[in-house]
Design a protein around this motif. Structure first.
Motif, PDB file in Angstrom:
ATOM      1  N   GLU A 218       0.857  -0.119   5.122  1.00 21.06           N
ATOM      2  CA  GLU A 218       1.188   0.690   3.951  1.00 21.06           C
ATOM      3  C   GLU A 218       2.365   1.606   4.279  1.00 21.06           C
ATOM      4  N   LEU A 219       3.325   1.674   3.374  1.00 19.66           N
ATOM      5  CA  LEU A 219       4.504   2.503   3.595  1.00 19.66           C
ATOM      6  C   LEU A 219       4.736   3.447   2.415  1.00 19.66           C
ATOM      7  N   ASP A 220       5.271   4.606   2.726  1.00 18.69           N
ATOM      8  CA  ASP A 220       5.700   5.568   1.719  1.00 18.69           C
ATOM      9  C   ASP A 220       7.169   5.294   1.396  1.00 18.69           C
ATOM     10  N   TRP A 221       7.675   5.891   0.310  1.00 20.23           N
ATOM     11  CA  TRP A 221       9.094   5.745   0.007  1.00 20.23           C
ATOM     12  C   TRP A 221       9.949   6.230   1.172  1.00 20.23           C
ATOM     13  N   TRP A 222      10.978   5.453   1.471  1.00 20.03           N
ATOM     14  CA  TRP A 222      11.968   5.701   2.505  1.00 20.03           C
ATOM     15  C   TRP A 222      11.437   5.405   3.910  1.00 20.03           C
ATOM     16  N   GLU A 223      10.229   4.910   4.012  1.00 18.73           N
ATOM     17  CA  GLU A 223       9.740   4.487   5.331  1.00 18.73           C
ATOM     18  C   GLU A 223      10.176   3.047   5.588  1.00 18.73           C
ATOM     19  N   GLU A 224      10.418   2.754   6.866  1.00 21.64           N
ATOM     20  CA  GLU A 224      10.893   1.429   7.264  1.00 21.64           C
ATOM     21  C   GLU A 224      10.004   0.853   8.352  1.00 21.64           C
ATOM     22  N   THR A 225      10.011  -0.464   8.444  1.00 15.55           N
ATOM     23  CA  THR A 225       9.312  -1.135   9.535  1.00 15.55           C
ATOM     24  C   THR A 225      10.045  -2.437   9.837  1.00 15.55           C
ATOM     25  N   THR A 226       9.860  -2.945  11.024  1.00  9.07           N
ATOM     26  CA  THR A 226      10.436  -4.241  11.387  1.00  9.07           C
ATOM     27  C   THR A 226       9.307  -5.229  11.662  1.00  9.07           C
ATOM     28  N   TYR A 227       9.567  -6.482  11.342  1.00  7.60           N
ATOM     29  CA  TYR A 227       8.548  -7.516  11.506  1.00  7.60           C
ATOM     30  C   TYR A 227       9.243  -8.852  11.740  1.00  7.60           C
ATOM     31  N   LYS A 228       9.015  -9.418  12.902  1.00  7.78           N
ATOM     32  CA  LYS A 228       9.563 -10.727  13.253  1.00  7.78           C
ATOM     33  C   LYS A 228      11.077 -10.811  13.020  1.00  7.78           C
ATOM     34  N   GLY A 229      11.780  -9.755  13.410  1.00  6.56           N
ATOM     35  CA  GLY A 229      13.229  -9.763  13.309  1.00  6.56           C
ATOM     36  C   GLY A 229      13.762  -9.366  11.944  1.00  6.56           C
ATOM     37  N   LEU A 230      12.873  -9.004  11.005  1.00  5.98           N
ATOM     38  CA  LEU A 230      13.278  -8.588   9.672  1.00  5.98           C
ATOM     39  C   LEU A 230      12.981  -7.106   9.490  1.00  5.98           C
ATOM     40  N   GLN A 231      13.777  -6.431   8.668  1.00  5.54           N
ATOM     41  CA  GLN A 231      13.541  -5.020   8.380  1.00  5.54           C
ATOM     42  C   GLN A 231      13.100  -4.872   6.929  1.00  5.54           C
ATOM     43  N   PHE A 232      11.995  -4.181   6.734  1.00  7.88           N
ATOM     44  CA  PHE A 232      11.495  -3.880   5.396  1.00  7.88           C
ATOM     45  C   PHE A 232      11.556  -2.375   5.178  1.00  7.88           C
ATOM     46  N   ALA A 233      12.125  -1.959   4.055  1.00  9.88           N
ATOM     47  CA  ALA A 233      12.159  -0.538   3.684  1.00  9.88           C
ATOM     48  C   ALA A 233      11.495  -0.386   2.324  1.00  9.88           C
ATOM     49  N   CYS A 234      10.530   0.500   2.258  1.00  4.77           N
ATOM     50  CA  CYS A 234       9.854   0.819   1.005  1.00  4.77           C
ATOM     51  C   CYS A 234      10.690   1.888   0.292  1.00  4.77           C
ATOM     52  N   THR A 235      11.164   1.581  -0.899  1.00  2.00           N
ATOM     53  CA  THR A 235      12.079   2.488  -1.596  1.00  2.00           C
ATOM     54  C   THR A 235      11.527   2.863  -2.980  1.00  2.00           C
ATOM     55  N   PRO A 236      12.054   3.928  -3.578  1.00  2.00           N
ATOM     56  CA  PRO A 236      11.492   4.412  -4.847  1.00  2.00           C
ATOM     57  C   PRO A 236      11.642   3.441  -6.008  1.00  2.00           C
ATOM     58  N   SER A 237      10.748   3.569  -6.952  1.00  2.00           N
ATOM     59  CA  SER A 237      10.902   3.010  -8.289  1.00  2.00           C
ATOM     60  C   SER A 237      10.345   4.048  -9.255  1.00  2.00           C
ATOM     61  N   GLN A 238      10.553   3.835 -10.529  1.00  2.00           N
ATOM     62  CA  GLN A 238      10.080   4.805 -11.528  1.00  2.00           C
ATOM     63  C   GLN A 238       9.073   4.100 -12.427  1.00  2.00           C
ATOM     64  N   HIS A 239       7.808   4.230 -12.051  1.00  2.00           N
ATOM     65  CA  HIS A 239       6.788   3.437 -12.740  1.00  2.00           C
ATOM     66  C   HIS A 239       5.443   4.170 -12.702  1.00  2.00           C
ATOM     67  N   PHE A 240       4.358   3.450 -12.600  1.00  2.00           N
ATOM     68  CA  PHE A 240       3.021   4.031 -12.491  1.00  2.00           C
ATOM     69  C   PHE A 240       2.091   2.958 -11.949  1.00  2.00           C
ATOM     70  N   SER A 241       0.806   3.275 -11.788  1.00  2.00           N
ATOM     71  CA  SER A 241      -0.129   2.319 -11.205  1.00  2.00           C
ATOM     72  C   SER A 241      -1.505   2.450 -11.835  1.00  2.00           C
ATOM     73  N   GLY A 242      -2.403   1.576 -11.432  1.00  2.00           N
ATOM     74  CA  GLY A 242      -3.787   1.637 -11.892  1.00  2.00           C
ATOM     75  C   GLY A 242      -4.261   0.308 -12.438  1.00  2.00           C
TER      76      GLY A 242
END
Length: 381
Positions: A218-242
């Motif tokens: 699980e990532l928060d906005w602006w958090e990054e992680t690497t996985y098998k040579g790839l970089q994933f960054a969780c970035t903002p959107s303007q929405h909602f959930s539920g």
């Protein structure tokens, strides 16, 4: 006579209240025991989110705290009535959309440039660096917790069924709405997937469906992680959930940046138009390819779903070299014609001089090569 009327009115009131009570009890029983509604975020879970700038007073929020705008009760009733009763001209394709099928061996053995296979709406299979990534893998028939609650998707067939997919290195999920996170799809994929990347708290649904915690990041906005040579960054959107009536904003929503050694890619998830696109573009752009929401919109809720003209502008803000409209050609979730998104965004993209691609569902394409896509294929429906 007066007493008789009072007695009748009293019985009617008791009957009405009893019926409401039965419906409330039935709802909570269904939600509790029907797995597609997902899990519940516990108080202990929330304690781990208190450091997030997006979390406040038990809920996640947008950068603009006034989004989503709460419609008044009368507005909600009018909008709901219109949605379920209005006849939308060309609201669905006249026939099921024909998809381009792809051979399972072709997918399993692919080792070329980064390529994509669109499943319609917002679902993709992305292949890069010998890795297989699914993005918002909603392969279900309806975008609802139970089939009778939604209309069938536009494409009856899939480019490649879940059972024929190869091992999936990663699944990326943008948020927990039914048209992006589907219980049956996740259950069928379970034995194939190595890891899941989701915004904060969305993992609660995966865990409720039998996915081990070790497989979930699980990532928060602006958090990054690497996985098998790839970089994933969780970035903002303007929405909602539920996923239930009583848990709006209980999980975070996001867009995603995917960086490979050769390509820089953006996936918007669902979002209203806002300053976050330029902010993401400044931090992570320019992008070689951006998949941008364009569909299921309404003037009354454009704070959470972009209008097509805003989609094209978001591509400019992101500094994208090429954009692809998504969140259309899958489900009827709004009151516009099913081709309105692609027609309007194409016009605006031409005005802004930003290249736009619109491959058919199931067409395998790389960023720099999407030939053999019939021009305006949607006009055949």
């Amino acid at each position: 006579m007066k007493k008789r009327i009072q007695k009748i009115l009293k019985k009617m009131l008791i009957t009405l209240l009893s019926l409401i009570g039965i419906l409330i009890v039935a709802y909570f029983l269904i939600v509790k025991f029907y797995p597609s509604f997902g899990g519940d975020v516990t108080k202990k879970d929330y304690e781990s989110y208190t450091n997030s700038k997006q979390y406040e007073n038990g809920k996640f929020r947008n950068l603009d705290a006034n989004v989503p705008q709460d419609l008044g009760f009368n507005d909600m009733v009018k909008l709901s009535w219109k949605f379920f009763t209005a006849k939308v001209e060309n609201g669905r394709p006249k026939d099921d959309l024909k998809v381009q099928k792809i051979d399972s061996a072709n997918v399993a053995d692919y080792k070329g440039d980064t390529r994509f296979i669109w499943y319609g709406h917002s679902a993709f299979l992305m292949q890069t660096q010998g890795k297989n990534i699914l993005i918002d893998p909603m392969f279900g028939k309806v975008a609802a917790p139970m089939e009778f609650l939604g209309e069938n998707r536009f494409n009856k067939e899939m480019p490649l069924e879940i059972e024929k997919l190869p091992k999936i290195d990663a699944v990326i999920i943008s948020h927990d709405h039914y048209d992006h996170l589907d219980y049956d799809s996740i259950k069928k994929l379970k034995s194939k997937v190595e890891h899941y990347f989701v915004p904060l708290a969305v993992g609660v649904h995966l865990k409720a469906w039998g996915i081990s915690e070790e497989k979930i990041t699980e990532l928060d906005w602006w958090e990054e992680t690497t996985y098998k040579g790839l970089q994933f960054a969780c970035t903002p959107s303007q929405h909602f959930s539920g996923r239930k009536m009583n848990n709006r904003q209980s999980t975070l929503w996001s867009s995603w940046v995917i960086k490979t050694p050769t390509d820089n890619i953006f996936f918007s998830g669902d979002s209203g138009y806002g300053e976050h696109f330029a902010e993401i573009g400044n931090k992570y752009g320019p992008f070689d390819f951006a998949m941008l929401e364009c569909g299921q919109y309404n003037e009354q809720w454009q704070d959470i779903h972009m209008l097509p003209e805003q989609t094209a502008q978001a591509g400019v803000d992101l500094r994208a070299k090429k954009i692809m409209p998504i969140h259309w050609a899958g489900f009827k979730l709004a009151l516009h014609s099913w081709t309105d998104p692609i027609e309007r965004v194409t016009k605006k993209a031409n005005e802004l001089n930003i290249p736009l691609v619109a491959p058919r569902i199931g067409q395998a394409f790389t960023i720099n090569n999407i030939e053999n896509s019939p021009s305006n294929w949607w006009k055949n429906y």
